[in-house]
Design an enzyme around this catalytic site. Structure first.
Site, short mmCIF file in Angstrom:
data_model
loop_
_atom_site.label_atom_id
_atom_site.label_comp_id
_atom_site.label_asym_id
_atom_site.label_seq_id
_atom_site.Cartn_x
_atom_site.Cartn_y
_atom_site.Cartn_z
NE ARG A 179 -1.73 6.46 -14.84
CZ ARG A 179 -1.41 7.46 -15.66
NH1 ARG A 179 -1.22 7.24 -16.95
NH2 ARG A 179 -1.26 8.70 -15.20
CG ASP B 226 -5.12 11.43 -6.11
OD1 ASP B 226 -5.57 12.49 -6.55
OD2 ASP B 226 -4.24 10.77 -6.69
CG ASP C 280 -6.54 8.41 0.95
OD1 ASP C 280 -5.37 8.69 0.59
OD2 ASP C 280 -7.39 7.93 0.18
CG ASP D 150 -2.19 10.82 -0.62
OD1 ASP D 150 -1.54 10.73 -1.67
OD2 ASP D 150 -3.34 10.36 -0.48
CG ASN E 104 -3.33 12.37 -14.08
OD1 ASN E 104 -3.19 12.87 -15.19
ND2 ASN E 104 -3.63 11.10 -13.91
CB SER F 242 -1.42 11.03 -8.90
OG SER F 242 -2.00 11.43 -10.12
N GLY G 253 -3.63 4.83 -3.25
CA GLY G 253 -2.24 5.23 -3.02
C GLY G 253 -1.24 4.48 -3.87
C1 BG6 Z 1 -2.60 7.83 -6.07
C2 BG6 Z 1 -4.03 7.29 -6.04
O1 BG6 Z 1 -2.57 9.08 -5.48
O2 BG6 Z 1 -2.13 7.93 -7.42
C3 BG6 Z 1 -4.11 5.99 -6.82
O3 BG6 Z 1 -4.42 7.09 -4.71
C4 BG6 Z 1 -3.57 6.16 -8.22
O4 BG6 Z 1 -5.47 5.59 -6.86
C5 BG6 Z 1 -2.13 6.71 -8.14
O5 BG6 Z 1 -3.55 4.93 -8.91
C6 BG6 Z 1 -1.53 6.95 -9.52
O6 BG6 Z 1 -2.26 7.95 -10.18
P1 BG6 Z 1 -2.10 8.34 -11.71
O7 BG6 Z 1 -2.85 9.65 -11.79
O8 BG6 Z 1 -0.66 8.49 -11.98
O9 BG6 Z 1 -2.72 7.26 -12.50
MG MG Z 2 -4.56 9.00 -1.28
#
Ligand code: BG6
Ligand code: MG
Length: 214
Positions: free
Chosen positions: A48, A10, A167, A8, A115, A113, A45
């Site tokens: 969004r 984040d 995590d 993972d 991002n 994510s 995890g």
């Molecule tokens: C996960 C994070 O990796 O990604 C979450 O732990 C987050 O907190 C999720 O909401 C989605 O992320 P993003 O960047 O697409 O909003």
């Molecule tokens: Mg994580």
């Protein structure tokens, strides 16, 4: 036999989980919704959209409002990521990734994510991975096993040959649902259901992982 590690991003390789929390907290404050660190643990995890639903705690919202709030949270989050540099990798992460590579193990990023490409660019670590699966993939997000199963396929590995490093409670659930071994980083209240629980990646070495996972 273990042949690959699915990380993972984040909260495992970098502390962006803190930025996700701060961004959600800012949105919650603007909406006048009480929200604290303890409640945030459930968002780790999680995608969004699912995160926003947890934050709203059943408050009604139109699709349009939801989209605007997700966009606003993401703008707050992206402001935080701009501060990141290659030094934002958490202690022990680079050492372990390099050790895996030297040992002939495959590794992948498996993140919910959207991002992920941006964060990997800030950290400059994409070349350390054999596959990257992120929240832009049109499959079910964690706690469903889909992202991990897809990563295993990309690495041409069977689930039983993969170790998930996470995590988040939802991430450990996803790894288990995928039929993989799991390492949980953080407190037992959060990741105690993992096969192996460690505080973080500091001083974590391959030999110890292999022994402790049996
Ligand atoms: C996960 C994070 O990796 O990604 C979450 O732990 C987050 O907190 C999720 O909401 C989605 O992320 P993003 O960047 O697409 O909003
Ligand atoms: Mg994580």
């Amino acid at each position: 036999m273990i042949r690959g590690f699915l990380f993972d991003l984040d909260g495992v390789l970098t502390d962006t989980s803190e930025y996700h929390y701060l961004a959600w907290k800012r949105l919650a404050d603007e909406l006048g919704i009480p929200f604290n660190r303890q409640e945030n643990e459930a968002l780790r995890g999680v995608s969004r959209r699912e995160s926003l639903l947890l934050l709203l705690k059943g408050r009604p919202a139109s699709e349009e409002q939801m989209n605007a709030w997700m966009e606003l949270k993401n703008q707050f989050y992206i402001q935080f990521i701009q501060q990141m540099t290659p030094t934002s990798l958490l202690p022990g992460a680079r050492e372990l990734l390099e050790e895996l590579r030297q040992g002939g193990y495959l590794s992948a990023i498996v993140s919910s994510s959207k991002n992920t490409p941006l964060v990997l660019e800030r950290l400059q670590i994409a070349p350390l991975f054999d596959a990257i699966v992120d929240g832009n993939t049109p499959v079910r997000s964690k706690p469903a096993p889909d992202l991990f199963l897809l990563a295993a396929r990309k690495l041409s590995l069977l689930p039983a040959e993969c170790v998930v490093v996470e995590d988040a409670a939802a991430g450990i659930d996803a790894g288990k649902a995928a039929g993989m071994r799991t390492i949980g980083l953080g407190p037992r209240e959060r990741v105690g259901h993992a096969d192996l629980v460690l505080p973080d990646l500091q001083q974590v070495h391959l030999a110890e992982i292999l022994t402790r996972l049996g």
